[in-house]
Design a protein around this motif. Structure first.
Motif, PDB file in Angstrom:
ATOM      1  N   LEU A   1     -11.289  34.389 -19.191  1.00  0.00           N
ATOM      2  CA  LEU A   1     -11.657  35.529 -18.094  1.00  0.00           C
ATOM      3  C   LEU A   1     -10.592  36.376 -17.787  1.00  0.00           C
ATOM      4  O   LEU A   1     -10.723  37.487 -17.355  1.00  0.00           O
ATOM      5  N   VAL A   2      -9.321  35.667 -17.877  1.00  0.00           N
ATOM      6  CA  VAL A   2      -7.954  36.351 -17.348  1.00  0.00           C
ATOM      7  C   VAL A   2      -7.956  37.463 -18.744  1.00  0.00           C
ATOM      8  O   VAL A   2      -7.395  38.770 -18.185  1.00  0.00           O
ATOM      9  N   ILE A   3      -8.218  37.100 -19.801  1.00  0.00           N
ATOM     10  CA  ILE A   3      -7.960  37.994 -20.598  1.00  0.00           C
ATOM     11  C   ILE A   3      -8.954  39.441 -20.707  1.00  0.00           C
ATOM     12  O   ILE A   3      -8.681  40.276 -20.951  1.00  0.00           O
ATOM     13  N   LEU A   4     -10.262  38.925 -20.376  1.00  0.00           N
ATOM     14  CA  LEU A   4     -11.195  40.190 -20.125  1.00  0.00           C
ATOM     15  C   LEU A   4     -10.531  40.895 -19.166  1.00  0.00           C
ATOM     16  O   LEU A   4     -10.859  42.252 -18.980  1.00  0.00           O
ATOM     17  N   GLU A   5     -10.191  40.617 -17.882  1.00  0.00           N
ATOM     18  CA  GLU A   5      -9.637  41.592 -16.838  1.00  0.00           C
ATOM     19  C   GLU A   5      -8.449  42.294 -17.468  1.00  0.00           C
ATOM     20  O   GLU A   5      -8.482  43.490 -17.326  1.00  0.00           O
ATOM     21  N   TYR A   6      -7.487  41.421 -18.309  1.00  0.00           N
ATOM     22  CA  TYR A   6      -6.198  42.388 -18.840  1.00  0.00           C
ATOM     23  C   TYR A   6      -6.981  43.442 -19.646  1.00  0.00           C
ATOM     24  O   TYR A   6      -6.512  44.677 -19.789  1.00  0.00           O
ATOM     25  N   ILE A   7      -7.837  43.195 -20.597  1.00  0.00           N
ATOM     26  CA  ILE A   7      -8.493  44.182 -21.578  1.00  0.00           C
ATOM     27  C   ILE A   7      -9.231  45.350 -20.754  1.00  0.00           C
ATOM     28  O   ILE A   7      -8.971  46.442 -21.211  1.00  0.00           O
ATOM     29  N   ASP A   8      -9.725  44.859 -19.671  1.00  0.00           N
ATOM     30  CA  ASP A   8     -10.412  46.112 -18.684  1.00  0.00           C
ATOM     31  C   ASP A   8      -9.328  46.982 -18.169  1.00  0.00           C
ATOM     32  O   ASP A   8      -9.573  47.842 -18.151  1.00  0.00           O
ATOM     33  N   GLU A   9      -8.299  46.271 -17.451  1.00  0.00           N
ATOM     34  CA  GLU A   9      -7.220  47.144 -16.958  1.00  0.00           C
ATOM     35  C   GLU A   9      -6.297  47.941 -17.986  1.00  0.00           C
ATOM     36  O   GLU A   9      -5.719  48.974 -17.662  1.00  0.00           O
ATOM     37  N   THR A  10      -6.252  47.455 -19.576  1.00  0.00           N
ATOM     38  CA  THR A  10      -5.239  48.169 -20.413  1.00  0.00           C
ATOM     39  C   THR A  10      -6.028  49.176 -21.009  1.00  0.00           C
ATOM     40  O   THR A  10      -5.433  50.247 -21.136  1.00  0.00           O
ATOM     41  N   TRP A  11      -7.231  49.070 -21.575  1.00  0.00           N
ATOM     42  CA  TRP A  11      -8.166  49.998 -22.014  1.00  0.00           C
ATOM     43  C   TRP A  11      -9.323  50.568 -20.932  1.00  0.00           C
ATOM     44  O   TRP A  11      -9.993  49.852 -20.761  1.00  0.00           O
ATOM     45  N   LYS A  12      -9.184  51.788 -20.779  1.00  0.00           N
ATOM     46  CA  LYS A  12     -10.069  52.246 -19.589  1.00  0.00           C
ATOM     47  C   LYS A  12     -11.437  52.512 -19.971  1.00  0.00           C
ATOM     48  O   LYS A  12     -12.284  52.607 -19.308  1.00  0.00           O
ATOM     49  N   SER A  13     -11.410  53.037 -21.184  1.00  0.00           N
ATOM     50  CA  SER A  13     -12.897  53.367 -21.576  1.00  0.00           C
ATOM     51  C   SER A  13     -13.863  52.195 -21.559  1.00  0.00           C
ATOM     52  O   SER A  13     -13.591  50.973 -21.776  1.00  0.00           O
ATOM     53  N   ASN A  14     -15.077  52.610 -21.288  1.00  0.00           N
ATOM     54  CA  ASN A  14     -16.096  51.737 -21.415  1.00  0.00           C
ATOM     55  C   ASN A  14     -15.827  50.566 -20.389  1.00  0.00           C
ATOM     56  O   ASN A  14     -15.671  49.460 -20.908  1.00  0.00           O
ATOM     57  N   PRO A  15     -15.595  50.545 -19.062  1.00  0.00           N
ATOM     58  CA  PRO A  15     -15.199  49.539 -18.147  1.00  0.00           C
ATOM     59  C   PRO A  15     -16.347  48.196 -18.109  1.00  0.00           C
ATOM     60  O   PRO A  15     -17.507  48.648 -18.433  1.00  0.00           O
TER      61      PRO A  15
END
Length: 227
Positions: free
Chosen positions: A69-83
């Motif tokens: 779940l921490v990784i998913l948040e990181y992914i969403d904040e790092t790569w902005k496309s398709n939030p």
């Protein structure tokens, strides 16, 4: 930009598949590294996740992030496309609430109900039903938990979407059915019907064989009554 993205995971794990799905939804290329989590964890995994020594681990330009779940948040904040998270702060807080409910309440209850001994099963199944009933309210008639597109809660609930039906088949314990939870059952069909999700799921027959073997092991002590 030459980015290094690696995922340390296990083929049958819903938790590492979450990470892969999020990266695929965002179109982020990555290298996947399979870990033997039962008996032979790699030195790299222990180095990158010394606290929990578990998969998944995301390695981004040499920096490790653990806990799906921490990784998913990181992914969403790092790569902005398709939030995968909603923009609205309240909706984002609700998504966090439901993902936590899935991990802390729902998955443990479903797992326990499927694998519990016969004399404990009735109570465990009741608890699992309560969790599924609560989770169904979060759908609120929508196609996905995230609305019309797959979002954070859908990704987090991948265990319910795919793994649960295989566990049910392996153990003979029915928890999620179209009769009892019509909206949630329909969601599972929508979820695994998405091409990008389908491409990211482990082979069903391989997983079923694994769970059947595990169930036989679990049941063996109950049938062997000699002292």
């Amino acid at each position: 930009m030459g980015e290094e993205v690696k995922v340390f995971g296990a083929w049958g794990s819903p938790f590492s598949r979450r990470v892969e799905l999020a990266l695929r939804l965002k179109g982020v290329p990555y290298e996947y590294i399979e870990e033997d989590i039962v008996g032979n964890k790699s030195a790299l995994l222990l180095q990158y996740n010394p606290v929990h020594k578990k998969i998944p681990v995301l390695l981004h330009n040499g920096k490790p992030i653990a806990e799906s779940l921490v990784i998913l948040e990181y992914i969403d904040e790092t790569w902005k496309s398709n939030p995968i998270f909603p923009e609205d702060p309240y909706d984002k807080a609700m998504a966090r609430f439901w993902t936590k409910f899935v991990d802390d309440k729902c998955i443990p209850a479903l797992w326990k109900a499927a694998w519990s001994a016969e004399n404990e099963r009735e109570k465990a199944v009741e608890e699992a039903y309560e969790c599924l009933k609560t989770l169904e309210t979060a759908l609120d008639g929508k196609r996905f938990f995230g609305g019309d597109v797959i979002g954070m809660v859908d990704i987090a609930a991948n265990f319910v979407g795919f793994w649960l039906s295989i566990i049910q088949e392996a153990t003979g314990v029915e928890l999620l059915s179209a009769d009892k939870f019509p909206d949630l059952f329909k969601w599972t069909e929508e979820f695994i019907g998405c091409n990008i999700v389908k491409e990211n799921l482990p082979p069903r027959d391989k997983l079923l064989a694994l769970f059947k073997a595990r169930f036989a092991q679990v049941m063996e002590p109950q049938t062997n009554t000699s002292k």
